[in-house]
Design an enzyme around this catalytic site. Structure first.
Site, short mmCIF file in Angstrom:
data_model
loop_
_atom_site.label_atom_id
_atom_site.label_comp_id
_atom_site.label_asym_id
_atom_site.label_seq_id
_atom_site.Cartn_x
_atom_site.Cartn_y
_atom_site.Cartn_z
N GLY A 7 43.30 35.22 35.18
CA GLY A 7 41.91 35.13 35.39
C GLY A 7 41.42 35.54 34.13
O GLY A 7 41.76 35.69 32.97
N GLY A 8 39.81 35.42 34.06
CA GLY A 8 39.07 35.68 32.81
C GLY A 8 39.28 37.27 32.16
O GLY A 8 39.54 37.60 31.04
N VAL A 41 51.81 35.77 38.23
CA VAL A 41 51.70 34.48 39.64
C VAL A 41 50.16 34.32 39.43
O VAL A 41 49.72 33.53 40.23
CB VAL A 41 51.72 35.20 40.88
N LYS A 57 47.82 43.86 39.57
CA LYS A 57 46.44 43.15 38.82
C LYS A 57 46.42 44.37 37.48
O LYS A 57 45.87 45.10 37.57
CB LYS A 57 45.12 43.01 39.36
N ASP A 85 32.09 35.43 43.85
CA ASP A 85 33.10 34.39 43.32
C ASP A 85 33.86 33.79 44.53
O ASP A 85 35.17 33.67 44.60
CB ASP A 85 34.20 34.92 42.35
N VAL A 121 48.02 38.83 37.04
CA VAL A 121 48.65 39.38 38.18
C VAL A 121 50.25 39.14 38.36
O VAL A 121 50.57 37.94 37.99
CB VAL A 121 47.97 39.01 39.37
#
Length: 380
Positions: free
Chosen positions: A73-74, A70, A92, A189, A78
């Site tokens: 990221g870097g 779903v 995660k 962030d 997830v």
């Protein structure tokens, strides 16, 4: 043997995290932590999260099946999962780092940051898993992120009342991270894809992969490499790597403008939301900032308040931005006194607006585009 050694070392460090310590990769952080512990009068509360077995999360995610992916990221992927008791979770999984030690450090850094956080407007950590790989387990947000709801062209526009609720809740969560935690947490962030929505559309700040804590005696800290999201970075961080609470305040100002306008911080042509919004903020034609899909269906008083706050938050000079405690007071109907926030004329003349017209010319090796999916714990 190498993997067994790393895992044994992880367990020892995880134990230290569970009693309130943070994993540190730099000598200055370790020294600061010792100093910080001497000024904490109350012992840390026992964390509420637990250790999951690999079998639990493997079964919950159907073997980390791609259909359950779903977010990405870097540093992580997830996956959505369902535990045996029916609870829906987000797992995660850290996926990339230069070395095993670096990946372990990133995992423990995030665990140490979010492990003791508890607030309605911050994503709740349920636990972790260190079997076979490194995983963090969070509550799952079925409604997705603010970004996915705000920018979904196939859905009706997000109502103004909901946008205002999200702004207030996010401000409360960010104020908690800065002032309510035992240690000051700088998120680094804050953006729409990292603000998730509960079933009743309550916003929750998520993804602490870039978060750092500041000892009470520090005014700021310098961080390298510079990581984050184009269009959301404060000037002092982008130019010099300096972070403190005002770094998040700047990003929150950008977030407010995104909520109001329905525009991304950087559009498909690499044009900055800040560059577009600044003239309207300066000349007072704030109605031009409102998402045209809303028509006249918005509260003029709330618009005036939110745009006033945004204009303070996105100031290029950090000194002249408000603290989140001041932002929260303003957003919760505190008295607006523009004269009290007026900068000296010489400061206004030197103030340079932070908004790139063309972001292609800047190095983006460590920066994400604003519309890049984050490793959030949602159905986006």
């Amino acid at each position: 043997m190498r993997q067994l050694y790393l895992r044994s070392r992880s367990l020892k460090r995880l134990f230290s995290v569970s009693i309130g310590r943070r994993a540190k990769g730099e000598e200055e952080e370790e020294e600061a932590e010792v100093k910080e512990e001497t000024v904490i009068s109350q012992p840390p509360q026992k964390p509420s999260w637990r250790c999951f077995s690999f079998e639990e999360i493997h079964q919950a995610t159907n073997g980390f099946h791609r259909d359950n992916l779903v977010g990405r990221g870097g540093y992580a992927e997830v996956y959505k999962g369902v535990l045996g008791d029916g609870q829906t979770i987000a797992v995660k999984k850290l996926t990339s780092a230069s070395t095993d030690e670096q990946r372990e450090k990133e995992f423990l850094t995030e665990l140490g940051t979010v492990g003791h956080v508890k607030h309605p407007n911050v994503s709740a950590l349920l636990g972790c898993c260190i079997d076979k790989d490194l995983h963090l387990v969070f509550e799952f947000s079925s409604l997705g992120s603010v970004s996915s709801n705000l920018h979904d062209e196939n859905s009706p526009p997000m109502a103004w009342k909901l946008r205002h609720k999200i702004a207030v809740g996010t401000a409360r969560g960010l104020h908690y991270l800065h002032k309510g935690c035992q240690r000051r947490i700088i998120h680094r962030d804050i953006k729409a894809s990292n603000i998730l929505l509960t079933n009743n559309f309550e916003p929750q700040i998520s993804d602490f992969g870039l978060a750092r804590w500041l000892p009470s005696e520090w005014t700021h800290r310098a961080i390298a490499p510079i990581e984050g999201t184009f269009g959301c970075l404060a000037p002092e961080y982008f130019m010099h790597g300096i972070v403190d609470e005002k770094t998040d305040v700047f990003a929150f100002g950008v977030f407010l403008l995104e909520l109001i306008s329905g525009k991304k911080p950087v559009d498909g042509y690499h044009k900055s939301l800040l560059s577009w919004a600044k003239p309207y903020l300066n000349d007072g034609t704030i109605h031009m900032l409102v998402d045209p899909r809303l028509g006249e269906d918005y509260d003029g008083g709330q618009l005036k308040r939110l745009t006033f706050i945004a204009s303070l938050c996105i100031r290029a000079t950090a000194t002249w931005r408000p603290l989140m405690s001041e932002v929260l007071d303003l957003i919760e109907d505190g008295e607006m006194l523009p004269d009290s926030w007026k900068m000296p004329e010489e400061e206004e003349e030197e103030e340079e607006f932070w908004g790139f017209d063309d972001l292609d010319e800047y190095d983006s090796d460590n920066l994400d585009e604003c519309d890049t999916p984050s490793s959030s714990f949602s159905s986006t």
